[in-house]
Design an enzyme around this catalytic site. Sequence first.
Site, PDB file in Angstrom:
ATOM      1  N   ASP A  67       0.823  -1.203   0.000  1.00  0.00           N
ATOM      2  CA  ASP A  67       0.000   0.000   0.000  1.00  0.00           C
ATOM      3  C   ASP A  67       0.863   1.262   0.000  1.00  0.00           C
ATOM      4  O   ASP A  67       2.072   1.206   0.229  1.00  0.00           O
ATOM      5  CB  ASP A  67      -0.958   0.009   1.207  1.00  0.00           C
ATOM      6  CG  ASP A  67      -0.276  -0.448   2.511  1.00  0.00           C
ATOM      7  OD1 ASP A  67       0.973  -0.478   2.550  1.00  0.00           O
ATOM      8  OD2 ASP A  67      -0.976  -0.753   3.477  1.00  0.00           O
ATOM      9  N   ASN A 136      -7.428  -2.796  14.299  1.00  0.00           N
ATOM     10  CA  ASN A 136      -8.829  -2.997  13.893  1.00  0.00           C
ATOM     11  C   ASN A 136      -8.969  -4.163  12.907  1.00  0.00           C
ATOM     12  O   ASN A 136     -10.018  -4.347  12.308  1.00  0.00           O
ATOM     13  CB  ASN A 136      -9.397  -1.715  13.259  1.00  0.00           C
ATOM     14  CG  ASN A 136      -8.710  -1.352  11.942  1.00  0.00           C
ATOM     15  OD1 ASN A 136      -7.737  -1.993  11.534  1.00  0.00           O
ATOM     16  ND2 ASN A 136      -9.208  -0.332  11.278  1.00  0.00           N
ATOM     17  N   HIS A 138      -7.229  -4.614  10.046  1.00  0.00           N
ATOM     18  CA  HIS A 138      -6.956  -4.383   8.621  1.00  0.00           C
ATOM     19  C   HIS A 138      -5.674  -5.088   8.196  1.00  0.00           C
ATOM     20  O   HIS A 138      -4.772  -5.314   9.002  1.00  0.00           O
ATOM     21  CB  HIS A 138      -6.944  -2.880   8.264  1.00  0.00           C
ATOM     22  CG  HIS A 138      -5.762  -2.099   8.726  1.00  0.00           C
ATOM     23  ND1 HIS A 138      -5.830  -0.746   9.019  1.00  0.00           N
ATOM     24  CD2 HIS A 138      -4.465  -2.433   8.942  1.00  0.00           C
ATOM     25  CE1 HIS A 138      -4.636  -0.311   9.375  1.00  0.00           C
ATOM     26  NE2 HIS A 138      -3.786  -1.318   9.343  1.00  0.00           N
ATOM     27  N   GLU A 143      -9.587  -1.833   5.118  1.00  0.00           N
ATOM     28  CA  GLU A 143     -10.219  -1.517   6.397  1.00  0.00           C
ATOM     29  C   GLU A 143     -11.446  -2.409   6.614  1.00  0.00           C
ATOM     30  O   GLU A 143     -11.935  -3.032   5.661  1.00  0.00           O
ATOM     31  CB  GLU A 143     -10.630  -0.036   6.398  1.00  0.00           C
ATOM     32  CG  GLU A 143      -9.450   0.944   6.295  1.00  0.00           C
ATOM     33  CD  GLU A 143      -8.670   1.079   7.602  1.00  0.00           C
ATOM     34  OE1 GLU A 143      -8.556   0.107   8.366  1.00  0.00           O
ATOM     35  OE2 GLU A 143      -8.143   2.182   7.854  1.00  0.00           O
TER      36      GLU A 143
HETATM   37  C1  F6R Z   1       1.433  -1.112   6.161  1.00  0.00           C
HETATM   38  C2  F6R Z   1       0.320  -2.038   6.316  1.00  0.00           C
HETATM   39  C3  F6R Z   1      -0.526  -2.002   7.545  1.00  0.00           C
HETATM   40  C4  F6R Z   1       0.271  -2.336   8.804  1.00  0.00           C
HETATM   41  C5  F6R Z   1      -0.630  -2.293  10.032  1.00  0.00           C
HETATM   42  C6  F6R Z   1       0.155  -2.535  11.299  1.00  0.00           C
HETATM   43  O1  F6R Z   1       2.060  -1.307   4.902  1.00  0.00           O
HETATM   44  O2  F6R Z   1       0.086  -2.794   5.445  1.00  0.00           O
HETATM   45  O3  F6R Z   1      -1.589  -2.914   7.383  1.00  0.00           O
HETATM   46  O4  F6R Z   1       0.828  -3.604   8.669  1.00  0.00           O
HETATM   47  O5  F6R Z   1      -1.264  -1.055  10.126  1.00  0.00           O
HETATM   48  O6  F6R Z   1       1.013  -1.468  11.532  1.00  0.00           O
HETATM   49  P1  F6R Z   1       2.178  -1.561  12.635  1.00  0.00           P
HETATM   50  O7  F6R Z   1       3.123  -2.609  12.126  1.00  0.00           O
HETATM   51  O8  F6R Z   1       2.828  -0.210  12.631  1.00  0.00           O
HETATM   52  O9  F6R Z   1       1.528  -1.936  13.906  1.00  0.00           O
END
Ligand code: F6R
Length: 263
Positions: A67, A136, A138, A143
């Site tokens: 992403d 959450n 995702h 989302e």
């Molecule tokens: C980022 C991504 C997100 C993160 C998720 C967890 O490229 O794909 O889905 O993996 O938000 O973020 P952290 O690792 O910072 O807890």
Amino acid sequence: MRVIICKDRETATALVAQEILIEMTQKPDMLLGLATGSTPLGVYKKLVQAHREGTVNFSRLRTCNLDEYVGLSADHPQSYRHFMRQNLFDPLGLPPENSLFPPTEGPGLEAQCETFEDKLQEMGGIDIQLLGVGSNGHIGFNEPTSSLVSRTRLKTLTEKTLADNARFYAQNEKQPDLASTMGIGTILSARCIIVQAFGAHKAKAVHAAIEGPVMSLWPVSSLQMHPKVVFYMDESAAELLNMRAYYRQVRENEEDIQKRGSL
Ligand code: F6R
């Protein structure tokens, strides 16, 4: 689905890096799907360490990211292109043409998302997709309520995700609320998926992912539909799992069989 509960983050990180390095020795031009955020940083450090020690040749590695924020330029310190250059691509000396990102700039973003999907196909598909998980549930920026068969597209970020990531922005700085992301269907097309989760704030999402029903309210639960997915977590992220004892027993058996050399 394999569930591996490690005593700490460091142990999990070493095992994940090892899985990637084994795949790379078999397929030096593997297509590695990457995530950003804090979760994969330990693995990136281990890969850089292997490169510095000269144990593995990364020159043919190809990567694609899950992403990217819409509206941030590639050199913005919060852009995921910047994050990847800083934490992996530059230290490994990866040429820019080896890396693919979902589109976020220029006209016709929706058409560009389709082109991104076509490119993934032309490159032979993702060999290993690394994932973190949002508190959450995702994955990528899919989302809650994202379609379980979605492909790469634009997504509006939830208040929860914006709040989780607000720490990276100055108080008066505009935080992007739109991103392009591989869809859940795109992620599920990878040949192998490795998810990491660390800390008690991930425990609810981990429980929903592994022991909850498959539902779009918890996008990470879609991984139950994939034939080759491995969850690596620390003790705190595992604390809401009802079948913890069973996962540990499976792991012990697996290690036992490996030691006897018959797996
Ligand atoms: C980022 C991504 C997100 C993160 C998720 C967890 O490229 O794909 O889905 O993996 O938000 O973020 P952290 O690792 O910072 O807890």
